[in-house]
Design a protein around this motif. Structure first.
Motif, short mmCIF file in Angstrom:
data_model
loop_
_atom_site.label_atom_id
_atom_site.label_comp_id
_atom_site.label_asym_id
_atom_site.label_seq_id
_atom_site.Cartn_x
_atom_site.Cartn_y
_atom_site.Cartn_z
N GLY A 196 35.59 41.61 29.30
CA GLY A 196 35.76 40.30 29.91
C GLY A 196 37.22 39.91 30.02
N PHE A 197 37.98 40.24 28.99
CA PHE A 197 39.41 39.95 29.01
C PHE A 197 40.10 40.71 30.15
CE2 PHE A 197 43.68 41.38 27.89
CZ PHE A 197 44.32 40.18 27.70
N ARG A 198 39.73 41.95 30.34
CA ARG A 198 40.35 42.74 31.40
C ARG A 198 40.00 42.19 32.78
NH1 ARG A 198 39.29 48.93 29.07
NH2 ARG A 198 40.73 48.77 27.31
N LEU A 199 38.77 41.73 32.95
CA LEU A 199 38.39 41.13 34.22
C LEU A 199 39.20 39.86 34.48
CD1 LEU A 199 34.51 41.58 34.01
CD2 LEU A 199 36.05 42.75 35.62
N TRP A 200 39.33 39.04 33.46
CA TRP A 200 40.12 37.81 33.60
C TRP A 200 41.58 38.13 33.90
CZ3 TRP A 200 44.29 36.14 30.74
CH2 TRP A 200 44.71 34.82 30.98
N ASN A 201 42.11 39.10 33.21
CA ASN A 201 43.51 39.45 33.39
C ASN A 201 43.78 39.96 34.80
OD1 ASN A 201 46.17 39.79 32.35
ND2 ASN A 201 45.81 42.00 32.21
N ALA A 202 42.77 40.57 35.41
CA ALA A 202 42.92 41.07 36.78
C ALA A 202 42.66 39.98 37.82
CB ALA A 202 41.96 42.24 37.02
N GLY A 203 42.28 38.78 37.38
CA GLY A 203 42.06 37.68 38.30
C GLY A 203 40.65 37.59 38.84
N PHE A 204 39.72 38.39 38.30
CA PHE A 204 38.33 38.31 38.73
C PHE A 204 37.60 37.28 37.86
CE2 PHE A 204 39.49 42.82 39.73
CZ PHE A 204 39.49 42.68 41.12
N TYR A 205 37.85 36.01 38.12
CA TYR A 205 37.37 34.94 37.26
C TYR A 205 35.85 34.85 37.19
CZ TYR A 205 42.24 33.49 37.27
OH TYR A 205 43.60 33.46 37.13
#
Length: 315
Positions: A196-205
């Motif tokens: 989840g952190f990686r998704l958020w970090n990539a901007g895929f909110y």
């Protein structure tokens, strides 16, 4: 000494007494020799070194003032021990100082890492469950001293990764999400959170919100749960959904006020209230943050705290 003098006198008397007959000479001689032997034996007992070879002079002219090697040795030993103790104390002071410096350096590094993680941690688009809404609502009301204007986000009715896209996510977005690798370790909860952190970090909110909600629901007692709830609120806030973010921030703060991200959530709650133009509740959250977490207010979160305070005018 008296026995010796008596024996000597007896010997002298016997030696000078005339013997009337020759037959008594041998007997007298034997007795005299016996007495003399006894006298010598007694003398050896009283004076073990009865001649000059064994008597030491009272004044020794060949030596100076007698020294006390035992005292000198003792003094030297004590001096050495004191010197070694001083050296040990000095070394302990240096080690203690070095330990304090290292601990402060580690704390600063941890704060920087937490700040970087907080700045890069997306939260899945998952909203609090319906059964949790009343508790969240009442908690916010209690904190602000009135009826809450922030309603918990309703459960998502669709699982679409992209927000408000009737035609579904684009191929480019799907490809981007597929490039985000989910870790596979022995800690399943940590894997869910990290993904989840990686998704958020990539901007895929939206995708991050769904993933972090999955983590929060399945691993409520995990040591990263406080991180997950905080990031879930941040994912909503970063996605422009302050109303959905506020309940997650409040919940994370109230579950455990000593948790690693409880202070962060309280400060982000103030930011969510500012975004909703609820100045009263924003000021209450900021005041609560300053009172409860003075170390964060003057340390890792100082810039964010000061920036938030500049956005509102509190009494």
């Amino acid at each position: 000494m008296k026995n010796l003098a008596g024996l000597a006198l007896a010997g002298a008397v016997i030696a000078t007494t005339p013997v009337p007959a020759l037959a008594q000479d041998d007997v007298s001689e034997a007795r005299v020799r016996k007495i003399e032997a006894e006298i010598r034996a007694l003398q050896r007992q009283v004076f073990p070194g009865g001649d000059a070879r064994f008597f030491e002079p009272e004044i020794n002219t060949q030596q100076g003032t007698p020294s006390n090697p035992s005292s000198a040795t003792s003094t030297t030993a004590v001096t050495d021990i004191l010197a070694r103790l001083d050296a040990i104390e000095a070394q302990m002071q240096r080690l203690t100082a070095a330990g304090e410096e290292n601990r402060n350096a580690v704390m600063l590094l941890e704060e920087r890492l937490e700040a970087l993680e907080a700045a890069n941690n997306p939260a899945p688009v998952v909203e609090p469950a319906a059964e949790e809404a009343p508790a969240t609502q009442s908690n916010l009301s209690a904190m602000t001293g009135g009826a809450s204007t922030v309603e918990p986000a309703r459960p998502a009715q669709t699982a679409e990764p992209a927000p408000a896209q009737t035609a579904g996510p684009s191929e480019e977005r799907l490809a981007g999400v597929q490039e985000i690798m989910k870790p596979q370790t022995d800690d399943a909860g940590d894997d869910e959170y990290t993904y989840g952190f990686r998704l958020w970090n990539a901007g895929f909110y939206p995708e991050a919100q769904q993933q972090l909600r999955l983590f929060v629901d399945q691993h409520p007692d995990h040591w990263r749960a406080t991180y997950g709830r905080n990031l879930l609120g941040r994912a909503y806030l970063d996605d422009g959904k302050a109303r959905e973010a506020a309940p997650w921030f409040l919940r994370n703060y109230q579950v455990d006020k000593q948790a690693a991200r409880a202070g962060d959530s309280l400060l982000f709650l103030a930011d969510a209230m500012i975004a909703l133009e609820d100045t009263n509740r924003a000021c209450i959250a900021l005041a609560e943050f300053g009172d409860t977490y003075p170390a964060l207010a003057s340390g890792r979160l100082q810039d964010q705290y000061e920036a938030s305070r500049q956005k509102v005018t509190c009494n």
